[in-house]
Design an enzyme around this catalytic site. Structure first.
Site, mmCIF file in Angstrom:
data_model
loop_
_atom_site.group_PDB
_atom_site.id
_atom_site.type_symbol
_atom_site.label_atom_id
_atom_site.label_comp_id
_atom_site.label_asym_id
_atom_site.label_seq_id
_atom_site.Cartn_x
_atom_site.Cartn_y
_atom_site.Cartn_z
ATOM 1 N N GLU A 123 -4.490 -5.700 -10.575
ATOM 2 C CA GLU A 123 -5.660 -4.820 -10.657
ATOM 3 C C GLU A 123 -5.150 -3.409 -10.462
ATOM 4 O O GLU A 123 -4.739 -3.025 -9.358
ATOM 5 C CB GLU A 123 -6.723 -5.138 -9.613
ATOM 6 N N CYS A 154 -11.119 2.259 -6.006
ATOM 7 C CA CYS A 154 -10.655 1.759 -7.311
ATOM 8 C C CYS A 154 -11.703 1.944 -8.388
ATOM 9 O O CYS A 154 -11.385 2.294 -9.529
ATOM 10 C CB CYS A 154 -10.276 0.288 -7.197
#
Length: 464
Positions: free
Chosen positions: A242, A276
């Site tokens: 990720e 994020c």
């Protein structure tokens, strides 16, 4: 100041070489940290490899019980861990404590899900039994970020451990004491070498990614993720990534501009933009652009000025803002490095931005809201799709048809409609393109940490 040690094969070992971490609040020293050597990496991976068969043979209920005990210990250690996280990466202590609580919840979730992670029977010949069963992959290298170091780590560690893998854990060099304290709380609840911890920077991370492990699970920058993908292509390990994002927010015509501006401010400025799935670029319909910008500037000026993780990162954020201003963007508020110690940077609003500016096209990871004005929802969707990334997106609209189009057409793993943040527990999504590959959360992460084996069983011949 914390004196960080490494955990290798169940033994805490002192450093042979080390570096220091200074805090972003005031520049004071926070920790002295070992730099893992190639020998440290090899020793940790070997110990994990040797311990893995025994841990895999442990009953799932016993593995789950160990994870629950580790979650309880983490819960009890919240105060020290939150203070250390705040000192290392700048998040306010209350917010850091919330991150620890999220980590506790994640461990407990995987303790329950791990016992339910079963295979399935197949419809085959009546005289045989056909099964698909899950087995652990083996040794997992978990390389985690600094911006949410406990919650993210608990997701990867919890899913890997409860499914019978052993783990070599390397927290970010920007939050190493947080990772060290987390390991001290979790490791005593597992057999020796089931969980090891290494510290260090890019050299240590590269050595671990290239080692003889079975999975490299990484949350962090895209450039690092791509380097890991290259390393695992050589070794045959699975890369679970990720990575970065440049997440768009679309503001449709007809929405309340004050409400939309508040959503945008939370999405762009919370945790100083170091999330994020933070809002990184804004496409605002011309009909609401002026009142939206006025409200966003007001919201930005109400937000506290927080620190970025360090001055190196602050310099990179400011360089993008300065380059946008030089190319014609208007700095409506912020955009100036404040005097004083630490690595603080103000919430910043830019108007008149274009898609070719780095502050729009690339990941900024700071409290910056670059606004692009568009003439239609179609234009907003088209421009939002033009990205090397595919992590998440937000759409603020009163139109159900526009909401439906957005979640269907935006090439990202997560789409949020009318909320900058939010989602049900256990949700998981696939990041795309430069943002990574594989599930990073939810029950599906258990699938990523295991392999599937097909088994066909028949009775022996009566002639035997």
């Amino acid at each position: 100041m914390h004196e960080v040690q490494q955990l290798v094969g169940g033994v805490w070992v002192p450093a042979t070489a080390s570096f220091e971490v200074v805090g972003p609040h005031d520049g004071s020293r926070v920790s002295a940290v070992p730099e893992a050597s190639a020998a440290d990496v090899a020793a940790a991976v070997k110990a994990a490899r040797d311990a893995q068969p025994g841990w895999a043979a442990t009953a799932p209920a016993a593995r789950a019980a160990a994870l629950r005990a580790a979650a309880d210990a983490l819960d009890q250690g919240t105060d020290e861990l939150a203070r250390t996280m705040s000192a290392e990466m700048g998040k306010p202590v209350d917010g850091a404590a919330e991150s620890v609580a999220a980590g506790v919840g994640t461990l407990r979730q995987y303790a329950e899900l791990g016992q339910l992670h079963g295979g399935r029977a197949l419809a085959g010949d009546p005289g045989a039994v056909d099964l698909m069963v899950h087995q652990p992959r083996g040794v997992v290298a978990a390389v985690t970020p600094w911006n949410d170091p406990v919650a993210v780590s608990c997701g990867l560690l919890g899913a890997a451990l409860v499914t019978g893998n052993t783990v070599v854990y390397k927290p970010s060099e920007r939050a190493p004491a947080t990772g060290w304290l987390l390991t001290r709380l979790l490791a005593p609840h597992f057999p020796p070498a089931v969980l090891s911890m290494l510290s260090g920077g890019g050299t240590a991370g590269a050595a671990l990614a290239g080692a003889e492990v079975d999975v490299v699970a990484h949350v962090g920058a895209t450039a690092t993720g791509r380097a890991i993908a290259l390393a695992t292509a050589r070794t045959g390990a699975k890369a679970l990534l990720e990575n970065g994002g440049s997440d768009p927010l679309i503001v449709d015509a007809g929405v309340d501009p004050a409400w939309a501006a508040q959503q945008a401010a939370v999405g762009a400025f919370a945790n100083s933009g170091q999330i994020c799935v933070a809002v990184e670029r804004l496409y605002v319909h011309r009909d609401v652009a002026r009142p939206f910008l006025d409200a966003l500037v007001a919201a930005a000026e109400r937000f506290p000025i927080g620190p970025l993780v360090d001055r190196r990162h602050r310099d990179a954020v400011h360089a993008q803002v300065s380059a946008a201003a030089a190319a014609g963007a208007g700095v409506l508020t912020g955009g100036v490095i404040p005097d004083g110690p630490g690595a603080h940077y103000p919430p910043t609003v830019l108007a008149g931005c274009t898609d070719d500016m780095a502050v729009v096209a690339e990941e900024t990871f700071g409290p910056v809201a670059p606004v692009v004005v568009v003439d239609s929802f179609d234009e907003a969707l088209t421009r939002a799709r033009r990205s090397a990334y595919g992590l998440a997106a937000t759409v603020l609209t009163g139109s159900m048809s526009h909401a439906q189009r957005a979640w269907r057409e935006l090439p990202v793993g997560t789409v949020k409609v009318n909320a900058a943040f939010g989602g049900a527990p256990g949700g998981a999504a696939h990041p795309r393109r430069g943002s990574g590959q594989g599930f990073g959360y939810g029950p599906e992460l258990l699938d990523e940490m295991t392999v599937t084996k097909v088994v066909h069983l028949e009775a022996p011949s009566t002639g035997w």
